[in-house]
Design a protein around this motif. Structure first.
Motif, PDB file in Angstrom:
ATOM      1  N   ARG A   1       0.849  -1.185   0.000  1.00 29.64           N
ATOM      2  CA  ARG A   1       0.000   0.000   0.000  1.00 29.64           C
ATOM      3  C   ARG A   1       0.885   1.236   0.000  1.00 29.64           C
ATOM      4  O   ARG A   1       1.703   1.426   0.899  1.00 29.64           O
TER       5      ARG A   1
ATOM      6  N   PRO B   1      -0.542   8.492  -0.089  1.00 29.10           N
ATOM      7  CA  PRO B   1      -0.272   9.728  -0.810  1.00 29.10           C
ATOM      8  C   PRO B   1       0.847  10.521  -0.152  1.00 29.10           C
ATOM      9  O   PRO B   1       1.208  10.260   0.999  1.00 29.10           O
TER      10      PRO B   1
ATOM     11  N   GLN C   1       8.227   1.630   6.728  1.00 31.56           N
ATOM     12  CA  GLN C   1       8.971   2.651   7.454  1.00 31.56           C
ATOM     13  C   GLN C   1       8.017   3.533   8.245  1.00 31.56           C
ATOM     14  O   GLN C   1       6.781   3.475   8.054  1.00 31.56           O
ATOM     15  N   THR C   2       8.555   4.333   9.096  1.00 29.64           N
ATOM     16  CA  THR C   2       7.744   5.220   9.917  1.00 29.64           C
ATOM     17  C   THR C   2       6.957   6.187   9.031  1.00 29.64           C
ATOM     18  O   THR C   2       7.452   6.649   8.001  1.00 29.64           O
ATOM     19  N   SER C   3       5.781   6.432   9.465  1.00 25.33           N
ATOM     20  CA  SER C   3       4.850   7.366   8.793  1.00 25.33           C
ATOM     21  C   SER C   3       4.406   6.883   7.414  1.00 25.33           C
ATOM     22  O   SER C   3       3.856   7.672   6.635  1.00 25.33           O
ATOM     23  N   SER C   4       4.656   5.633   7.148  1.00 25.23           N
ATOM     24  CA  SER C   4       4.241   5.105   5.837  1.00 25.23           C
ATOM     25  C   SER C   4       2.769   4.694   5.844  1.00 25.23           C
ATOM     26  O   SER C   4       2.207   4.374   4.789  1.00 25.23           O
ATOM     27  N   GLY C   5       2.131   4.654   7.044  1.00 17.69           N
ATOM     28  CA  GLY C   5       0.708   4.344   7.123  1.00 17.69           C
ATOM     29  C   GLY C   5       0.405   2.969   7.701  1.00 17.69           C
ATOM     30  O   GLY C   5      -0.667   2.411   7.501  1.00 17.69           O
ATOM     31  N   LYS C   6       1.279   2.385   8.461  1.00 15.87           N
ATOM     32  CA  LYS C   6       1.056   1.038   9.044  1.00 15.87           C
ATOM     33  C   LYS C   6      -0.121   1.072  10.016  1.00 15.87           C
ATOM     34  O   LYS C   6      -1.053   0.270   9.905  1.00 15.87           O
ATOM     35  N   THR C   7      -0.007   2.005  10.966  1.00 10.49           N
ATOM     36  CA  THR C   7      -1.048   2.079  11.985  1.00 10.49           C
ATOM     37  C   THR C   7      -2.367   2.487  11.339  1.00 10.49           C
ATOM     38  O   THR C   7      -3.437   1.945  11.669  1.00 10.49           O
ATOM     39  N   TYR C   8      -2.223   3.389  10.437  1.00 10.10           N
ATOM     40  CA  TYR C   8      -3.404   3.857   9.704  1.00 10.10           C
ATOM     41  C   TYR C   8      -4.101   2.681   9.020  1.00 10.10           C
ATOM     42  O   TYR C   8      -5.314   2.515   9.086  1.00 10.10           O
TER      43      TYR C   8
ATOM     44  N   ASN D   1       7.295  11.520  12.016  1.00  7.03           N
ATOM     45  CA  ASN D   1       5.933  11.242  12.483  1.00  7.03           C
ATOM     46  C   ASN D   1       5.781  11.766  13.903  1.00  7.03           C
ATOM     47  O   ASN D   1       6.476  11.312  14.823  1.00  7.03           O
TER      48      ASN D   1
ATOM     49  N   ALA E   1       3.382  11.346  15.815  1.00  8.56           N
ATOM     50  CA  ALA E   1       2.737  10.354  16.686  1.00  8.56           C
ATOM     51  C   ALA E   1       3.186   8.957  16.249  1.00  8.56           C
ATOM     52  O   ALA E   1       2.390   8.111  15.877  1.00  8.56           O
ATOM     53  N   SER E   2       4.472   8.802  16.304  1.00  6.13           N
ATOM     54  CA  SER E   2       5.042   7.548  15.818  1.00  6.13           C
ATOM     55  C   SER E   2       4.864   6.437  16.837  1.00  6.13           C
ATOM     56  O   SER E   2       5.119   6.615  18.028  1.00  6.13           O
ATOM     57  N   SER E   3       4.415   5.302  16.358  1.00  5.09           N
ATOM     58  CA  SER E   3       4.320   4.132  17.237  1.00  5.09           C
ATOM     59  C   SER E   3       5.722   3.556  17.412  1.00  5.09           C
ATOM     60  O   SER E   3       6.367   3.185  16.437  1.00  5.09           O
TER      61      SER E   3
ATOM     62  N   ALA F   1       6.558  -1.689  14.388  1.00  8.19           N
ATOM     63  CA  ALA F   1       7.183  -0.369  14.500  1.00  8.19           C
ATOM     64  C   ALA F   1       7.906  -0.079  13.195  1.00  8.19           C
ATOM     65  O   ALA F   1       8.125  -0.969  12.361  1.00  8.19           O
ATOM     66  N   GLY F   2       8.300   1.155  13.042  1.00  6.87           N
ATOM     67  CA  GLY F   2       8.943   1.566  11.794  1.00  6.87           C
ATOM     68  C   GLY F   2      10.217   0.788  11.499  1.00  6.87           C
ATOM     69  O   GLY F   2      11.051   0.531  12.378  1.00  6.87           O
TER      70      GLY F   2
HETATM   71  N1  LIG Z   1      -3.122   5.920   2.949  1.00  7.03           N
HETATM   72  C1  LIG Z   1      -3.126   7.027   3.677  1.00  7.03           C
HETATM   73  N2  LIG Z   1      -3.941   8.023   3.287  1.00  7.03           N
HETATM   74  C2  LIG Z   1      -3.975   9.157   3.959  1.00  7.03           C
HETATM   75  N3  LIG Z   1      -3.218   9.400   5.046  1.00  7.03           N
HETATM   76  C3  LIG Z   1      -2.398   8.430   5.470  1.00  7.03           C
HETATM   77  C4  LIG Z   1      -2.302   7.219   4.812  1.00  7.03           C
HETATM   78  N4  LIG Z   1      -1.411   6.485   5.443  1.00  7.03           N
HETATM   79  C5  LIG Z   1      -0.970   7.190   6.472  1.00  7.03           C
HETATM   80  N5  LIG Z   1      -1.540   8.376   6.492  1.00  7.03           N
HETATM   81  C6  LIG Z   1      -1.254   9.393   7.474  1.00  7.03           C
HETATM   82  O1  LIG Z   1       0.098   9.474   7.633  1.00  7.03           O
HETATM   83  C7  LIG Z   1       0.468   9.693   8.962  1.00  7.03           C
HETATM   84  C8  LIG Z   1       1.334   8.586   9.455  1.00  7.03           C
HETATM   85  O2  LIG Z   1       0.643   7.409   9.412  1.00  7.03           O
HETATM   86  P1  LIG Z   1       0.927   6.231  10.486  1.00  7.03           P
HETATM   87  O3  LIG Z   1       1.020   6.799  11.806  1.00  7.03           O
HETATM   88  O4  LIG Z   1      -0.048   5.192  10.277  1.00  7.03           O
HETATM   89  O5  LIG Z   1       2.306   5.773  10.025  1.00  7.03           O
HETATM   90  P2  LIG Z   1       3.142   4.573  10.686  1.00  7.03           P
HETATM   91  O6  LIG Z   1       3.732   3.863   9.596  1.00  7.03           O
HETATM   92  O7  LIG Z   1       2.347   3.870  11.626  1.00  7.03           O
HETATM   93  O8  LIG Z   1       4.190   5.412  11.399  1.00  7.03           O
HETATM   94  P3  LIG Z   1       5.006   4.936  12.705  1.00  7.03           P
HETATM   95  O9  LIG Z   1       5.759   3.759  12.309  1.00  7.03           O
HETATM   96  O10 LIG Z   1       5.840   6.099  12.999  1.00  7.03           O
HETATM   97  O11 LIG Z   1       4.002   4.647  13.747  1.00  7.03           O
HETATM   98  C9  LIG Z   1      -0.817   9.735   9.712  1.00  7.03           C
HETATM   99  O12 LIG Z   1      -1.176  11.075   9.956  1.00  7.03           O
HETATM  100  C10 LIG Z   1      -1.791   9.108   8.827  1.00  7.03           C
HETATM  101  O13 LIG Z   1      -3.070   9.681   8.974  1.00  7.03           O
END
Ligand SMILES: Nc1ncnc2c1ncn2[C@@H]1O[C@H](COP(=O)(O)OP(=O)(O)OP(=O)(O)O)[C@@H](O)[C@H]1O
Length: 758
Positions: free
Chosen positions: A21, A24, A106-113, A208, A210-212, A248-249
């Protein structure tokens, strides 16, 4: 999730479902270019506007690829739903499988999302399934953990104490004391998910806010039974679980500008993810070889989901931004490996309740037996092993004690031997001294009976070694009695030469017996240090001349007394200290003659010799006289007194011994040593032949010396060189005073001999 009790497991090979996945570009990446494009539902391609010469593939194909515009719902539906619902699908066919869904990236790539959405959709679908199957009784349980800095924490508990991992032979790795909530409904689950989110370690990184910072594993366990069989002994219970894993990232610490706490988190995260990558890579190559599941807690807990009996889906999240190209490639490479992993895909076939009950009863009986019998099979072996170890320890302790005792005994014996050896050595040296003394004393006695020789102090010590007879200062010597010849010339010595009674190791303490004999304490004598051979003693003993017969068997001395050689002895003082062995040291092999090498004079003619003798009569040095007169018999040694009016009369038990210390009377045919006023030692050269004669050596044992004139009465006089050739000189004498430890040489009696031997 293990296979579950009461279930028969059937294996079926299956691969991990891998999807990618791409989210954006976010606000931080607004100025960045998007390098990746999802060209198909399964392929993502690298389309960078920036030239990149890296040798990486440009297109990556997976089970599903989701572009930035794809919703989480779509991701779930196409990339995770099938796996998630494995836990309930097939229930009617009496089988089901465990499931795990991962979010990796990686971090902020959207895993938690993404994972949050997948979990919610999964729970919704599961509940939906439950609702659609009213014939079955379902029980849902929920647990949640996070692995933060390699510590396992219960997210449903406020207790942050790390939890232990246990290895169960049937269930696999389990978490000890983990809270497991039985779900009442969907809302209850939402509440618990909210609690987990709140409990999870979150921190702000450069990428990020709010990084996990931890790996989160949510587990939903589903148990189901056919309602109509419940309570009739025919029902079957199906147990399965699904794991929602938000990793985690996977980025490097440097990319998140990590420092301090974040850096430490990064190292642990990377360790777990590194192991996860190794496991996946190894599994992608096949099941041969060691799979390092146990290298991290993450892989231990998820072992069954990674190549185990679980169905597994991995959703890899990535950013399209050019700045994250490296991490995006790494994520894609991980996804590529994961795609190759073949899971065991075990199918848990449900057993009947009867079979399950039997199985449970057997297991219960086994456990009860183990508890009741502490010395049962496994315990007995441990107890026996412990007893053996105890016995071994006791045996070794006993051996150690014995060895210590033995060592102490040996040490004590060694000490005794050393002491004994030291005593023997000292006694031996003392004995040697006494032996030489006794010999000389014997010789003195004999000489006294035949002819007179000079003596200054019969208490002087002596030392004999390697054929050399060396006397310490003040010792007295007599020549061989068989071939004694008397010089016919004597010189009067100065009057009132005082000789103090020596305080020396070789001199007896003032414990004279009333009968005129002295009792010596050998040990005391032997162990008194050399320093006690005081300089005072050396200074006080004066005027001894030694005449050596030319036929002395002392070869070294003969070498020294080479004809025509003139040696000068400047200070006898030095000789005495150097030449005489100290009580505590091993006597040197160097003879006294060597020590006197540069201190001896040899006169080529008798005129010169006589002149020198006379000139040095008062203060002259020690001299060696080359005597050429044939009047001298062989093998005799003479003592010549110097500058002292010493007369010594020896009374009982040898009243016939009357030696007179003369001053520098040199009439030996052979070499003679003369001591000046400064002399501190007397020297004796005794023909070795004399010592070689067992009769001689046997006549005066060391003990005898103590009976030899132990104490001279005051004013003892001994004649020396009385007469001419017959050595019956009784006119020269030395008076020794023994008062208060002093020996006073108060008079020198003129030698009546008028024929000085030339
Ligand atoms: N597919 C997506 N569409 C829109 N926004 C997204 C998408 N994926 C992630 N985001 C946004 O990007 C930011 C980071 O996402 P998220 O916290 O899920 O990343 P992560 O991979 O879990 O980071 P970390 O490893 O640091 O926890 C969030 O604000 C989230 O809303």
């Amino acid at each position: 999730c293990g296979g579950g009790m009461g279930e028969k497991v059937e294996a079926k090979e299956e691969r991990i479902m891998v999807s990618v996945r791409m989210r954006p570009l976010n606000g931080r990446e607004s100025g960045d270019s998007s390098d990746w494009e999802c060209i198909s539902p399964t392929t993502v391609m690298f389309r960078s506007t920036v030239p990149d010469r890296a040798m990486f593939p440009t297109a990556y194909t997976y089970d599903r690829v989701f572009g930035p515009n794809c919703s989480t719902r779509q991701v779930y539906e196409e990339g995770a739903k099938e796996v998630a619902l494995s836990v309930v699908n097939g229930i009617n066919c009496m089988y089901r499988r465990n499931a795990s869904i991962f979010a990796y990236g990686q971090t902020s790539s959207g895993k938690t999302y993404t994972m949050t959405g997948i979990t919610e959709y999964s729970v919704m679908d599961i509940y939906d399934y439950i609702e659609k199957h009213p014939e079955r009784e379902f029980m849902l349980k929920f647990s949640a953990i996070e692995i933060y800095n390699e510590a396992v924490r219960d997210l449903l508990s406020h207790d942050t104490t790390p939890l232990r991992l246990l290895d169960d032979p049937e269930k696999g790795t389990t978490v000890e004391k983990l809270t497991e909530e039985t779900l009442r409904d969907k809302d209850h689950l939402r509440d618990l998910l909210g609690m987990c989110e709140a409990q999870r370690q979150i921190g702000e990184t450069a990428l990020n806010e709010a990084s996990s910072r931890s790996h989160q594993i949510l587990r939903l366990t589903i148990e189901s039974s056919v309602k109509q069989y419940l309570g009739k002994g025919k029902s079957s219970t199906l147990v399965s679980c699904v794991n929602f894993v938000d990793l985690a990232g996977s980025e490097r610490a440097s990319q998140t500008a990590s420092a301090g706490m974040r850096l430490k988190e990064g190292s642990h995260i990377n360790r777990s993810l590194l192991t996860l990558g190794k496991v996946v890579r190894q599994l992608s190559k096949g099941r041969n070889g060691h799979i390092p599941y146990r290298d991290s807690k993450l892989t231990r807990i998820l072992q069954s989901s990674l190549g185990g009996n679980a169905r597994t889906a991995i959703v890899c999240t990535m950013s399209p931004a050019h700045t994250h190209i490296e991490q995006s490639r790494n994520t894609l490479l991980f996804a590529t490996c994961a795609k190759e992993v073949v899971t065991n895909a075990q199918v848990n076939v449900v057993m009947s309740d009867k079979a399950l009950l039997k199985h449970l009863q057997r297991e219960l009986a086994r456990l009860e037996n183990e508890l009741k019998l502490p010395e049962s099979a496994s315990c007995t072996s441990h107890v026996e092993a412990l007893r053996e170890k105890d016995a071994q320890i006791k045996k070794l302790e006993k051996q150690l004690r014995e060895l210590i005792e033995e060592k102490d005994t040996v040490q004590s014996q060694l000490n005794c031997l050393l002491k004994s050896d030291a005593d023997d050595h000292a006694n031996d040296r003392a004995a040697k001294r006494w032996d030489v003394r006794s010999r000389s004393s014997e010789s003195l006695a004999r000489n006294a009976s035949e002819e007179a020789l000079s003596v200054s102090d019969t208490y002087g010590g002596s030392y004999q070694d390697q054929g050399h007879a060396v006397f310490d200062e003040s010792y007295v010597f007599s020549a061989d009695h068989d071939d004694l010849s008397i010089p016919n010339q004597t010189i009067d010595l100065p009057q009132q030469t005082r000789v103090r009674k020596p305080i020396s190791p070789w001199h007896p303490p003032s414990n004279y017996s009333s009968d005129g004999t002295e009792s010596y304490n050998m040990k005391e004598v032997a162990f008194r240090s050399a320093s006690e051979v005081s300089e005072e003693h050396c200074r006080e003993v004066q005027c001894i001349e030694v005449h050596e017969h030319r036929r002395s068997t002392s070869e070294e001395f003969n070498v020294l007394l080479h004809e025509g050689t003139k040696l000068h002895i400047p200070e006898v003082e030095d000789i005495s200290r150097d030449a005489f062995p100290q009580p505590d040291e091993v006597p040197e092999a160097v003879s006294i003659t060597e020590k006197m090498e540069d201190r001896i004079k040899i006169y080529p003619s008798k005129e010169e010799r006589q002149a020198e003798i006379i000139a040095n009569a008062v203060e002259g040095p020690i001299e060696v006289h080359q005597c050429e007169s044939d009047d001298f018999a062989d093998n005799f040694v003479k003592l010549y007194p110097c500058d002292s009016n010493i007369s010594l009369d020896v009374g009982k038990p040898y009243p016939h011994e009357c030696l007179t210390v003369k001053r520098c009377i040199t009439s030996s045919k052979d070499s003679a040593l003369a001591r000046s006023q400064s002399c501190r030692a007397s020297f004796m050269i005794i023909p070795n032949s004399w010592f070689d004669d067992p009769e001689n050596t046997g006549q005066t044992p060391p003990g005898e010396i103590f009976r030899y004139p132990p104490r001279r009465p005051d004013k003892v006089r001994r004649s020396l060189y009385q007469g001419n050739d017959d050595c019956q000189n009784n006119n020269t004498s030395v008076d020794l005073s023994a008062d208060s430890g002093e020996v006073v040489c108060d008079e020198v009696v003129k030698d009546t001999s008028t024929n000085e031997h030339q």
